[in-house]
Scaffold this motif. Structure first.
Motif, mmCIF file in Angstrom:
data_model
loop_
_atom_site.group_PDB
_atom_site.id
_atom_site.type_symbol
_atom_site.label_atom_id
_atom_site.label_comp_id
_atom_site.label_asym_id
_atom_site.label_seq_id
_atom_site.Cartn_x
_atom_site.Cartn_y
_atom_site.Cartn_z
ATOM 1 N N THR A 82 -0.358 -32.857 5.069
ATOM 2 C CA THR A 82 0.145 -33.944 6.512
ATOM 3 C C THR A 82 -0.120 -35.186 6.351
ATOM 4 O OG1 THR A 82 0.036 -31.623 7.046
ATOM 5 C CG2 THR A 82 0.376 -33.382 8.139
ATOM 6 N N ASN A 83 -1.118 -35.818 6.034
ATOM 7 C CA ASN A 83 -1.754 -37.395 6.230
ATOM 8 C C ASN A 83 -0.901 -38.017 5.446
ATOM 9 O OD1 ASN A 83 -3.119 -36.582 8.475
ATOM 10 N ND2 ASN A 83 -5.099 -36.270 6.475
ATOM 11 N N ILE A 84 -0.001 -37.723 4.506
ATOM 12 C CA ILE A 84 0.300 -38.103 3.611
ATOM 13 C C ILE A 84 2.177 -38.257 3.890
ATOM 14 C CG2 ILE A 84 0.794 -40.265 1.153
ATOM 15 C CD1 ILE A 84 -1.719 -38.542 0.098
ATOM 16 N N GLN A 85 2.158 -39.496 4.534
ATOM 17 C CA GLN A 85 3.405 -39.512 4.811
ATOM 18 C C GLN A 85 4.612 -40.804 4.594
ATOM 19 O OE1 GLN A 85 6.041 -37.178 6.217
ATOM 20 N NE2 GLN A 85 3.849 -36.042 6.545
ATOM 21 N N LEU A 86 5.345 -40.836 3.440
ATOM 22 C CA LEU A 86 6.135 -42.020 2.702
ATOM 23 C C LEU A 86 7.307 -42.146 3.417
ATOM 24 C CD1 LEU A 86 5.030 -41.325 -0.888
ATOM 25 C CD2 LEU A 86 4.089 -43.635 0.320
ATOM 26 N N LYS A 87 7.711 -43.745 3.473
ATOM 27 C CA LYS A 87 9.320 -43.172 3.990
ATOM 28 C C LYS A 87 9.364 -44.352 1.917
ATOM 29 C CE LYS A 87 9.315 -45.809 8.512
ATOM 30 N NZ LYS A 87 8.168 -44.759 9.032
ATOM 31 N N VAL A 88 10.492 -44.608 2.383
ATOM 32 C CA VAL A 88 11.835 -44.338 0.868
ATOM 33 C C VAL A 88 11.197 -46.168 0.370
ATOM 34 C CG1 VAL A 88 13.543 -45.201 1.600
ATOM 35 C CG2 VAL A 88 13.615 -44.034 -0.032
ATOM 36 N N ASP A 89 10.974 -46.535 1.580
ATOM 37 C CA ASP A 89 10.503 -47.919 0.651
ATOM 38 C C ASP A 89 9.406 -48.053 0.346
ATOM 39 O OD1 ASP A 89 13.228 -49.356 1.306
ATOM 40 O OD2 ASP A 89 12.875 -49.857 3.463
ATOM 41 N N MET A 96 3.475 -43.130 -5.134
ATOM 42 C CA MET A 96 4.149 -41.371 -5.100
ATOM 43 C C MET A 96 3.269 -40.590 -6.169
ATOM 44 S SD MET A 96 7.508 -41.303 -4.776
ATOM 45 C CE MET A 96 7.733 -39.649 -5.889
ATOM 46 N N GLN A 97 1.790 -41.346 -6.441
ATOM 47 C CA GLN A 97 0.603 -40.731 -6.883
ATOM 48 C C GLN A 97 -0.052 -40.011 -5.917
ATOM 49 O OE1 GLN A 97 -2.255 -42.647 -10.024
ATOM 50 N NE2 GLN A 97 -2.598 -41.146 -10.470
ATOM 51 N N LYS A 98 -0.488 -40.842 -4.896
ATOM 52 C CA LYS A 98 -0.811 -39.808 -3.751
ATOM 53 C C LYS A 98 -0.080 -38.697 -3.785
ATOM 54 C CE LYS A 98 -3.540 -44.710 -2.596
ATOM 55 N NZ LYS A 98 -3.557 -45.671 -2.458
ATOM 56 N N PHE A 99 0.842 -38.750 -3.019
ATOM 57 C CA PHE A 99 1.888 -37.986 -2.358
ATOM 58 C C PHE A 99 1.810 -36.862 -2.946
ATOM 59 C CE2 PHE A 99 5.442 -36.146 -1.627
ATOM 60 C CZ PHE A 99 5.274 -35.453 -0.135
ATOM 61 N N GLN A 100 2.179 -36.942 -4.045
ATOM 62 C CA GLN A 100 2.027 -35.932 -5.262
ATOM 63 C C GLN A 100 0.497 -35.149 -5.444
ATOM 64 O OE1 GLN A 100 4.881 -37.657 -8.651
ATOM 65 N NE2 GLN A 100 4.359 -35.576 -9.075
ATOM 66 N N ALA A 104 0.161 -31.774 -4.682
ATOM 67 C CA ALA A 104 0.228 -30.507 -5.689
ATOM 68 C C ALA A 104 -1.116 -29.964 -4.944
ATOM 69 C CB ALA A 104 -0.165 -31.556 -7.016
ATOM 70 N N GLY A 105 -2.596 -30.603 -4.689
ATOM 71 C CA GLY A 105 -3.764 -29.678 -3.939
ATOM 72 C C GLY A 105 -2.557 -29.031 -3.117
ATOM 73 N N PHE A 106 -2.056 -29.115 -2.276
ATOM 74 C CA PHE A 106 -1.838 -28.471 -1.337
ATOM 75 C C PHE A 106 -1.025 -26.376 -1.513
ATOM 76 C CE2 PHE A 106 1.193 -26.424 2.123
ATOM 77 C CZ PHE A 106 0.340 -26.012 2.983
ATOM 78 N N ARG A 178 12.527 -47.688 -8.824
ATOM 79 C CA ARG A 178 12.240 -47.041 -7.457
ATOM 80 C C ARG A 178 12.010 -45.861 -8.358
ATOM 81 N NH1 ARG A 178 13.322 -47.698 -2.055
ATOM 82 N NH2 ARG A 178 15.426 -48.799 -1.950
ATOM 83 N N THR A 179 10.415 -45.404 -7.513
ATOM 84 C CA THR A 179 9.423 -44.201 -8.575
ATOM 85 C C THR A 179 10.408 -43.134 -8.333
ATOM 86 O OG1 THR A 179 7.982 -45.881 -8.337
ATOM 87 C CG2 THR A 179 7.759 -43.722 -8.874
ATOM 88 N N GLY A 180 10.396 -42.392 -9.735
ATOM 89 C CA GLY A 180 10.662 -40.792 -8.819
ATOM 90 C C GLY A 180 9.296 -39.534 -9.434
ATOM 91 N N PHE A 181 9.341 -38.742 -9.200
ATOM 92 C CA PHE A 181 8.482 -37.747 -9.416
ATOM 93 C C PHE A 181 8.085 -37.530 -11.065
ATOM 94 C CE2 PHE A 181 9.660 -36.665 -4.624
ATOM 95 C CZ PHE A 181 8.561 -35.961 -4.345
ATOM 96 N N THR A 182 7.034 -37.118 -11.344
ATOM 97 C CA THR A 182 6.431 -37.023 -12.228
ATOM 98 C C THR A 182 5.962 -35.097 -12.513
ATOM 99 O OG1 THR A 182 4.213 -37.739 -12.020
ATOM 100 C CG2 THR A 182 6.061 -39.837 -13.070
ATOM 101 N N ALA A 183 6.040 -34.627 -13.750
ATOM 102 C CA ALA A 183 5.188 -33.410 -13.665
ATOM 103 C C ALA A 183 3.503 -33.953 -13.061
ATOM 104 C CB ALA A 183 5.142 -33.438 -14.570
ATOM 105 N N ASP A 184 3.156 -32.526 -11.997
ATOM 106 C CA ASP A 184 1.390 -32.699 -11.767
ATOM 107 C C ASP A 184 0.886 -32.275 -13.393
ATOM 108 O OD1 ASP A 184 2.892 -33.020 -9.416
ATOM 109 O OD2 ASP A 184 2.848 -30.705 -8.940
#
Length: 199
Positions: A82-89, A96-100, A104-106, A178-184
């Motif tokens: 919940t604490n990690i919120q990212l805007k597209v910019d 992205m790694q922190k968000f993932q 992933a932890g959740f 831009r950076t996309g998602f990678t596999a966990d």
């Protein structure tokens, strides 16, 4: 006459360059907006999972003998996510790694909870838990679909800003890759239900 042809040629060349610049700019803006829309869809899918698990503590508490450490892990992982919120910019590789990692932890904590819950008949008999179980797979599928669509939009956008001659316009107008998602981490290994229950 020669001077007129030269001036006309230069004017035509400038017009072509201007038209190409405008066309490139509009195309990159369109692709950038698609990336933003798909990122919003990703966030919506993750937020739906967070929202649906908001009352999870109350549901699981009804099984008084349930392993509280497993539930505590889910609650803590949910708080981190919940604490990690990212805007597209802000979609840098690091962010992205922190968000993932948080998501992933959740997801991992939720997976452990689902696996461990099979051993608790009291919990299995609670209708709210059964409803949550039914919705869990759908939530994960929506997240997967949103991530895939986001990655597709990022790919189209990145191709657009990296190809020549548009790359020149992209750098002039400030369109960055831009950076996309990678596999966990560990995604290449199939999860073991036994291991999830033992954690």
């Amino acid at each position: 006459m020669k001077k007129g042809i030269i001036l006309g040629s230069i004017g035509l060349l400038l017009l072509i360059i201007c038209f190409n610049g405008c066309s490139s700019y509009n195309s990159m803006v369109t692709k950038d907006e698609v990336v933003k829309e798909e990122w919003n869809n990703v966030q919506t899918a993750y937020q739906a999972r967070l929202d649906k698990t908001a009352n999870l503590f109350e549901i699981v508490s009804s099984a008084s003998d349930f392993e509280k450490s497993t539930l505590t892990g889910v609650v803590e992982a949910r708080a981190k996510a919940t604490n990690i919120q990212l805007k597209v910019d802000d979609l840098t590789p690091e962010n992205m790694q922190k968000f993932q990692e948080a998501q992933a932890g959740f997801g991992s904590a939720l997976g452990r909870l689902m696996a461990v819950a099979e051993n608790y008949p009291t919990l299995q008999s609670v209708s709210a838990w059964r409803d949550f179980q039914a919705q869990y797979e759908g939530m994960e599928n929506r997240i997967s679909t949103a991530r895939t669509r986001f990655n597709e939009a990022v790919k189209e956008y990145n191709l657009s800003v990296r190809r020549f001659p548009r790359k020149i316009w992209a750098s002039l107008f400030g369109f960055d890759v831009r950076t996309g998602f990678t596999a966990d981490a560990g995604a290449e290994k199939a999860p073991s239900i036994k291991d999830m229950k033992d954690k």
